[in-house]
Structure formats: structure tokens, C-alpha cells
Enzyme design. Structure first.
Site, short mmCIF file in Angstrom:
data_model
loop_
_atom_site.label_atom_id
_atom_site.label_comp_id
_atom_site.label_asym_id
_atom_site.label_seq_id
_atom_site.Cartn_x
_atom_site.Cartn_y
_atom_site.Cartn_z
N TRP A 130 71.54 -10.83 -7.54
CA TRP A 130 70.86 -11.86 -6.75
C TRP A 130 69.46 -11.36 -6.39
O TRP A 130 69.32 -10.22 -5.92
CB TRP A 130 71.69 -12.12 -5.49
CG TRP A 130 71.12 -13.10 -4.53
CD1 TRP A 130 70.55 -14.31 -4.83
CD2 TRP A 130 71.06 -12.97 -3.11
NE1 TRP A 130 70.16 -14.94 -3.68
CE2 TRP A 130 70.45 -14.14 -2.61
CE3 TRP A 130 71.47 -12.00 -2.21
CZ2 TRP A 130 70.24 -14.36 -1.25
CZ3 TRP A 130 71.27 -12.21 -0.85
CH2 TRP A 130 70.66 -13.37 -0.38
N ASP A 211 79.25 -6.97 -1.41
CA ASP A 211 78.70 -8.22 -0.88
C ASP A 211 79.67 -9.34 -1.26
O ASP A 211 79.87 -9.62 -2.44
CB ASP A 211 77.31 -8.47 -1.51
CG ASP A 211 76.68 -9.77 -1.03
OD1 ASP A 211 77.21 -10.38 -0.08
OD2 ASP A 211 75.65 -10.18 -1.61
N ALA A 213 79.99 -13.17 -0.61
CA ALA A 213 79.34 -14.35 -0.03
C ALA A 213 80.07 -15.65 -0.40
O ALA A 213 79.68 -16.71 0.07
CB ALA A 213 77.89 -14.42 -0.49
N LYS A 246 78.59 -20.42 2.60
CA LYS A 246 79.10 -21.29 1.53
C LYS A 246 80.50 -21.79 1.84
O LYS A 246 80.79 -22.96 1.73
CB LYS A 246 79.10 -20.56 0.19
CG LYS A 246 78.02 -19.51 0.02
CD LYS A 246 76.70 -20.10 -0.36
CE LYS A 246 75.62 -19.03 -0.28
NZ LYS A 246 74.41 -19.34 -0.95
C1 LMR Z 1 71.30 -18.54 -3.68
O1 LMR Z 1 71.51 -17.51 -4.34
O2 LMR Z 1 70.75 -19.54 -4.17
C2 LMR Z 1 71.74 -18.61 -2.25
O3 LMR Z 1 72.43 -17.45 -1.89
C3 LMR Z 1 70.67 -19.00 -1.32
C4 LMR Z 1 69.64 -17.94 -1.09
O4 LMR Z 1 69.39 -17.62 0.06
O5 LMR Z 1 69.06 -17.43 -2.05
#
Ligand code: LMR
Length: 399
Positions: A130, A211, A213, A246
Site C-alpha cells: 500500500w 497490518d 485493515a 472498512k
Molecule cells: C486505499 O488503499 O485506497 C484505502 O486504504 C484508503 C487510503 O487511505 O489510501
């Protein structure tokens, strides 16, 4: 002094969210930011959340401060949700939890704590990971490196390469793992692979930072926490950051938690004292509202059952969309095998188109996804899934 500052580029995910909002075309499709959407394209407040919120507001008599560690009832309820009822490590008094401002807040707190304990620590993140993991980790002062993870040829995990990379790390290297629903690839570890990673982490003395999420949006609430529960049972120290954005749909309420597993209750108490000090020096205390709602849901049998149904419905819709997308793509572009999308879990998959094709999708078809073709599957709707498949096929055929 501000004249010396350069303008920063937009955040790759949040910038796309703003561009989508500004697009006036009614056919627009948002596969960018990771928020769940229903088949009308809305992100509604969950019914269980609304009911819990009303109960919280009816009972609330004060807005006085809570504490740097947040709502103690929420923290305890989150331990049960994340580790499961009666987890041995929780019972042994080795887990401490602080409420955090969202999953991001939890990640940053965890990073600050690790950096404090090991100033020369390097955190190793998956390739890819991410986008926001990088600044969240390095903002604490930690160094960052990467390990092999995704295999674009299969759409799964390149497990051999991952294990080889982890096997080369020095003792006490920090490894950031995704609990489930890997962001951005949707490629998760199997239970057998989690066990293999555990054995390697033990053998090499690595520090796992997990992590999680998307608990509940992959295979199930318990199934998605398999790795977290296993590591917590088997290792002396684990850092776990979780988000309620989420699975409770509480995005803007900034609700998350950081769980710390330490070798002994005394070490856990020391860790907690450091964490509340870190929180105090950044934001003092986390926002209360979302945590109060989650606490209400998780401690009321009726609301909890209703919430589990709603999480199950989100999970099923995403799985159905994955299946439909694969079958539409198979018809529109039979030259390529897209079946990996159905095997992946959670909100995201790479569609495997290049950056020029992503831009064409945005400019010509009003379909928004990040430049690496990460697509939020939950942003698809029955009415536009066919058009998306055809637009992707058109781009691939033209390349
Ligand atoms: C994403 O990956 O789109 C979400 O977790 C929102 C973000 O804060 O980036």
C-alpha cells in the site's frame, strides 16, 4: 519561510478521489480509493452502526476527555475480535491495546514504538505494498526496504522468492505483513504459507508487524485473522495494527487499534506506558465517536449478529463481482487469463493494464484506478461491469 517550500504532488490515492468527484460525467466509475460501495455506487452507513450510534448518543452525558489509550471497553472488545475469544496470549496478560486514529494512526504508533526500541531498525515491506505504508513507516525515522511478494504471471504470491528474501534478513529486522486482503494485489498467504513464514520468523529472530485493515472482507472474520492469531500464539513479540474503516464502514470516524504482544506482562506494561506517551506527544487522544460505536456493536449480541450479517453481505458482493468480472473479461478478451481475480481476496486486484491504458480508461471511459491498475472491485456495479470489461479489452487490443 513558506516560500521555501515546494508544492507536493497529490497523494496517488486521495488525489484520484478528488479527480473522480470533480468529473461531471454520469457514467463515471470509481475503482480508486478503497471504500466499499453498494450496487448503486453508494457507501451507506451500516444499519448496525446507525443503531449503535443512536444508543451511544442517547446514553452520552459528557464530552469530557477519555484517555490517550482511548476507550478501554473498545480496546478489550477489539482484542476479542482480532485474536478470538479466549486467546492464550491475551489470557496470559501479554497483550496491550491502544485505540488509534484509524489504521494509519495505528501503523504510525507502531512504527514510532519500534523506532524508539530499536533506533537502527529497518522495516521490510512487500513488493508491492500500500503506497501509504512507506511514509507511515519512514516518517517515524525507520529505514525501509522491500521483499519480493507478488507474482504478476500467476496473480498469486511468489512464495519461493518471498521466503528467500526473508531468509536473508538480519536478526530483529522488522517485516510488515498484510493480515489478509493484501493491498494492492489481493494475493494472500495460505494457512500453510503463514505457518512457513512463522517458522522462518522464529528461526531468524525477525519482528513481525502485521497490518490488518480488512478483517471479514476476505474469507471470514475468523479466517482473515488466521495469521495474526497464529503469530500471537507462537511468538514472544508481535505488533498488530487494525482498522475499523472498512469492516465497520467508519472511514471518516478514524477508528483503529494497535495491539502489542510482549514477552511478559511486565514488558507489556512498559510498552503501554511508552505508547500512551507517544500518543500524547502527537495527538494526545484518539477521537471517541467511532470507537464508542464499535464498542456498542461488539458488546451487544443483537447488534453484533446484525453487523456480522452486514460484513458477510459486503464480502459476498465482492466475491460475486470478482466472479462476474472474470467471466466478462473472458468473453471480451479471451487471449488473456483473468481467473486470478477470482482467486484473490478483499477489495483490490491489479487489472494488469499499463499506465497508458489506465489513463485512456480515465480520459475516454471515466473509469478511475491508480496508475498501477490497482482496482477497487467493490466499486463495480452490475450495470457497468460489462462496459469496464470491454474498455479494458479495447485498451489491450490496441496496445
Ligand atoms: C486505499 O488503499 O485506497 C484505502 O486504504 C484508503 C487510503 O487511505 O489510501
Amino acid at each position: 519561510m513558506f516560500e521555501r517550500l515546494e508544492r507536493m504532488p497529490d497523494d496517488p490515492i486521495l488525489g484520484l478521489m478528488a479527480a473522480f468527484r470533480a468529473d461531471a460525467d454520469t457514467r463515471k466509475v470509481d475503482l480508486g480509493v478503497g471504500v466499499y460501495r453498494d450496487d448503486r455506487g453508494d457507501t451507506p452507513v451500516l444499519d448496525s452502526v446507525r443503531r449503535a450510534e443512536q444508543a451511544v448518543l442517547a446514553r452520552q452525558t459528557s464530552k469530557t476527555y477519555v484517555a490517550p489509550a482511548g476507550n478501554a471497553g473498545f480496546n478489550q472488545a477489539m482484542e476479542k475480535l482480532v485474536f478470538g475469544e479466549g486467546h492464550a496470549t491475551v489470557k496470559a496478560g501479554r497483550v496491550r491495546t491502544v485505540q488509534a486514529p484509524g489504521g494509519c494512526g495505528a501503523l504510525r504508533l507502531g512504527a514510532e514504538l519500534i523506532h524508539l526500541a530499536m533506533p537502527d531498525a529497518t522495516v521490510h515491506v512487500s513488493t508491492p505494498t500500500w503506497a501509504n505504508h512507506v511514509p507511515l513507516m519512514t516518517g517515524s525515522g525507520m529505514k525501509l526496504d522491500r521483499y519480493a511478494y507478488y507474482d504478476a504471471r500467476t496473480g498469486g504470491v511468489n512464495f519461493g522468492a518471498m521466503m528467500e528474501a526473508l531468509d536473508r534478513l538480519p536478526q530483529r529486522a522488522v517485516v510488515l505483513l498484510h493480515g489478509s486482503c493484501h493491498n494492492p494485489t489481493g494475493a494472500d498467504l495460505s494457512e500453510a504459507q503463514w505457518r512457513d513464514v512463522l517458522a522462518l520468523v522464529k528461526r531468524r529472530g525477525l519482528v513481525p508487524f502485521i497490518d490488518m485493515a480488512y478483517q471479514g472482507l476476505g474469507t471470514g472474520v475468523a479466517e482473515d485473522a488466521f495469521g495474526v492469531r497464529l503469530f500471537a500464539a507462537e511468538l514472544p513479540e508481535v505488533v498488530v495494527a487494525v482498522s475499523c474503516s472498512k469492516n465497520f464502514g467508519l472511514y471518516r470516524e478514524r477508528t483503529g487499534a494497535l495491539h502489542l504482544i510482549s514477552e511478559s506482562p511486565a514488558a507489556a506494561d512498559a510498552v503501554l506506558s511508552q505508547l500512551v506517551r507517544i500518543a500524547r506527544t502527537i495527538y494526545s487522544m484518539p477521537p471517541d465517536h467511532g470507537a464508542a460505536i464499535v464498542h456498542e456493536i461488539l458488546t451487544n449480541d443483537g447488534l453484533r449478529a446484525a453487523w456480522l450479517d452486514e460484513v458477510g453481505a459486503m464480502r459476498t458482493r465482492i466475491a460475486n463481482l470478482r466472479r462476474d468480472l472474470v467471466s466478462r473479461l473472458a468473453k471480451a478478451y479471451p487471449q488473456r487469463d483473468f481467473s486470478f481475480i477470482e482467486r484473490q481476496r478483499g477489495m483490490f486486484s491489479y487489472l494488469g493494464v499499463n499506465v497508458d491504458q489506465v489513463r485512456t480508461l480515465r480520459e475516454k471511459h471515466h473509469v478511475y484506478m491508480t496508475d498501477d491498475s490497482r482496482s477497487n472491485i467493490a466499486g463495480l456495479r452490475n450495470e457497468n461491469i460489462g462496459c469496464l470489461a470491454e474498455a479494458v479489452a479495447e485498451g489491450l487490443a490496441a496496445a
